[in-house]
Write a protein that holds these residues in place. Structure first.
Motif, mmCIF file in Angstrom:
data_model
loop_
_atom_site.group_PDB
_atom_site.id
_atom_site.type_symbol
_atom_site.label_atom_id
_atom_site.label_comp_id
_atom_site.label_asym_id
_atom_site.label_seq_id
_atom_site.Cartn_x
_atom_site.Cartn_y
_atom_site.Cartn_z
ATOM 1 N N ASP A 1 96.147 -11.224 140.287
ATOM 2 C CA ASP A 1 96.130 -12.679 140.476
ATOM 3 C C ASP A 1 97.382 -13.054 141.268
ATOM 4 O OD1 ASP A 1 95.582 -15.343 140.373
ATOM 5 O OD2 ASP A 1 96.313 -15.622 138.322
ATOM 6 N N GLU B 1 94.112 -14.908 149.026
ATOM 7 C CA GLU B 1 93.634 -15.718 147.910
ATOM 8 C C GLU B 1 93.392 -14.852 146.679
ATOM 9 O OE1 GLU B 1 90.286 -17.966 149.034
ATOM 10 O OE2 GLU B 1 91.352 -19.159 150.541
ATOM 11 N N LYS B 2 92.773 -13.677 146.923
ATOM 12 C CA LYS B 2 92.555 -12.721 145.846
ATOM 13 C C LYS B 2 92.547 -11.343 146.441
ATOM 14 C CE LYS B 2 89.801 -11.697 141.793
ATOM 15 N NZ LYS B 2 88.641 -12.032 140.977
ATOM 16 N N SER C 1 91.988 -5.664 140.532
ATOM 17 C CA SER C 1 92.480 -6.815 141.287
ATOM 18 C C SER C 1 93.709 -7.385 140.588
ATOM 19 C CB SER C 1 91.391 -7.893 141.419
ATOM 20 O OG SER C 1 91.071 -8.424 140.150
ATOM 21 N N ASP D 1 101.948 -10.193 142.563
ATOM 22 C CA ASP D 1 102.284 -10.152 141.137
ATOM 23 C C ASP D 1 103.764 -9.783 141.025
ATOM 24 O OD1 ASP D 1 102.720 -9.089 138.443
ATOM 25 O OD2 ASP D 1 100.546 -9.207 138.216
ATOM 26 N N GLN E 1 102.453 -13.639 148.567
ATOM 27 C CA GLN E 1 101.566 -13.818 147.425
ATOM 28 C C GLN E 1 101.386 -12.471 146.725
ATOM 29 O OE1 GLN E 1 100.034 -16.703 146.397
ATOM 30 N NE2 GLN E 1 101.056 -17.900 147.986
ATOM 31 N N LYS F 1 100.399 -14.819 143.146
ATOM 32 C CA LYS F 1 101.174 -16.052 143.082
ATOM 33 C C LYS F 1 102.385 -15.908 143.993
ATOM 34 C CE LYS F 1 99.800 -17.070 138.316
ATOM 35 N NZ LYS F 1 100.278 -17.285 136.934
#
Length: 470
Positions: A313, A466-467, A311, A354, A352, A315
């Motif tokens: 994170d 969200e994830k 996974s 990395d 969203q 942003k």
């Protein structure tokens, strides 16, 4: 043909064959019963008629005989004297229809040629109607009679045809019911296989921790699920060892390669022209190979670290600014080969994700677009953001990729033209890294190419998450 269809056809075939055998046996038994019943009726009527004849002769009642003869219109009856074989009584039907004499104690089927008008029985409408014939020897009141009695079989034939049609209709309906039932039962039997197939499709090289659920029963499906799970355990262990080996090996090679490069750089920097040309040429060749090995080790470390991730994170990432920065970085290399970069990126491309990993993926795509281009070629960079997500397209001119090689361009260490890849320092890991990064973001990457035309790489990424799990 699917296994479900095969099972259905097998069950239907076996059921139809069994039903057919059963129907044949039933039909044979039912066919015997009407003849047995008819023979019994003929025997009873023969005795009754012979008794009435003896009684009428005793009483000299010819009127009684005539009325009895009219009542026997349904039967063909002819009575002979047992000694003289002379005819002493005929029914109305016997007077108009001639049947051959059958030996006493026998039974047969006779088919005389008669017209419809000659047979007055309401049951006989066929001019060639068959008769069931029975001949009996009867002893009454000290006298011997031979009674030949028959009855038209048209009604019996109709009943037989109705029986045949009923059996055929039963076979058809039972077969249809069997098809439906077997189809449903085959689906229930194969449902565990379908669940295994769906789960197996979800299992990939980066998702080997899933296992097939199985019950406590020791049936074939449970054994198959356990066997597959054991195979997945071995595969997961092998992949883990392979990844660890690549990571450890790359990490161990990193330090000595750095030391070699620094030593070569120090020797080259202290060269004041005293080194022979051959040694100087070999020194720079060694330096280039060390740099290439360092890039390969770096790519291996990056790919190994990406494969261990499940996974990211996410942003907010400004894709417009990221791509513009990359275009600026590669503009100098493109200008040196007179390659024109046409960049059309609208503002506000935000998703969203990395940022560091997306930078690496898009950088690899642009790097290939420049390296595997032709002098004086073109690069087209497009970006689009919709409700579904972001789409980035990088297209470049160049020699292109053969259609047979396109499905393998994302494979590790696969290089379409090994000589050109070595010339440009390619390792065959760039697009593999791109694909893994895009998968970690829940997106998709496609590769299209035409030899001598344009080569296009399209990256599609979801807009908001969200994830994100790989």
């Amino acid at each position: 043909m699917t296994v479900k269809t095969r099972i259905t056809l097998f069950i239907v075939g076996a059921g139809f064959f069994s039903s057919l055998l059963f129907s044949v046996v039933v039909f044979y038994e039912l066919m015997e019963q009407p003849f047995e019943l008819l023979d019994t009726l003929l025997k009873e009527e023969a005795y009754r008629t012979a008794t009435m004849l003896v009684k009428a002769q005793k009483e000299s009642d010819s009127v009684f005989l005539d009325s009895a003869s009219q009542e026997m219109d349904r039967y063909w009856i002819e009575i002979y004297d047992g000694n003289t074989r002379k005819t002493i009584f005929q029914s109305n039907l016997a007077k108009s229809v001639k049947l051959p004499l059958v030996n006493p104690g026998s039974r047969a089927i006779a088919r005389p040629l008669v017209s419809e008008a000659e047979i007055k029985s309401a049951q006989s409408r066929n001019k060639n109607s068959p008769f069931r014939v029975r001949t009996l020897s009867i002893e009454l009141d000290g006298r011997s009679f031979i009674v030949q009695i028959a009855r038209p079989m048209e009604k019996l034939n109709e009943e037989i045809w109705e029986l045949v049609l009923g059996i055929l209709a039963g076979l058809v309906f039972s077969s249809l019911a069997l098809i439906v039932i077997s189809h449903v039962m085959a689906g229930k039997i194969l449902r565990p296989i379908g669940e295994m197939k769906n789960l197996a499709q979800d299992i990939s090289e980066n998702n080997l921790e899933q296992r097939i659920l199985h019950g406590k029963e020791r049936d074939e499906f449970s054994e198959l699920a356990r066997t597959i799970n054991q195979m997945l355990d071995r595969l997961q262990y092998s992949f883990a060892r392979q990844r660890n080996f690549l990571f450890d090996t790359s990490h161990e090679l990193k330090t000595p390669l750095t030391t070699i490069r620094l030593a070569v750089d120090e020797i080259a920097s202290r060269d004041d022209g005293n080194l022979p040309p051959l040694i100087r040429s070999n020194l720079f060749r060694l330096k280039n190979q060390v740099l290439r090995m360092e890039r390969l080790v770096k790519d291996l470390l990056n790919l190994s670290s990406l494969e261990t991730l499940s996974s990211i994170d996410p942003k907010p990432v400004q894709i417009s600014e990221l791509l513009s920065s990359l275009v600026g970085e590669y503009k100098f290399l493109a200008d040196s080969r007179n390659i024109k970069i046409d960049s059309r990126l609208p503002k506000g491309l935000v998703i969203q994700g990395d940022e560091q990993k997306l930078h690496r993926a898009l950088s690899n795509i642009l790097d290939n677009a420049v390296k595997y281009n032709v002098d004086g070629g073109q690069i087209a960079l497009r970006g689009d953001l919709s409700a579904a997500g972001l789409t980035v397209t990088v297209a470049n001119t160049g020699p292109g990729v053969a259609e047979a090689d396109i499905p393998r361009v994302f494979d590790q260490f696969y290089r379409v033209e090994k000589s050109r890849s070595i010339e440009h320092g390619g390792s065959g890991l760039g697009l593999s890294i791109v694909k893994r990064i895009v998968e970690l973001h829940g997106g998709d990457v496609t590769f299209e190419s035409e030899q001598g035309g344009w080569t296009q790489v399209t990256v599609s990424l979801p807009r908001y998450r969200e994830k994100i799990l790989a």
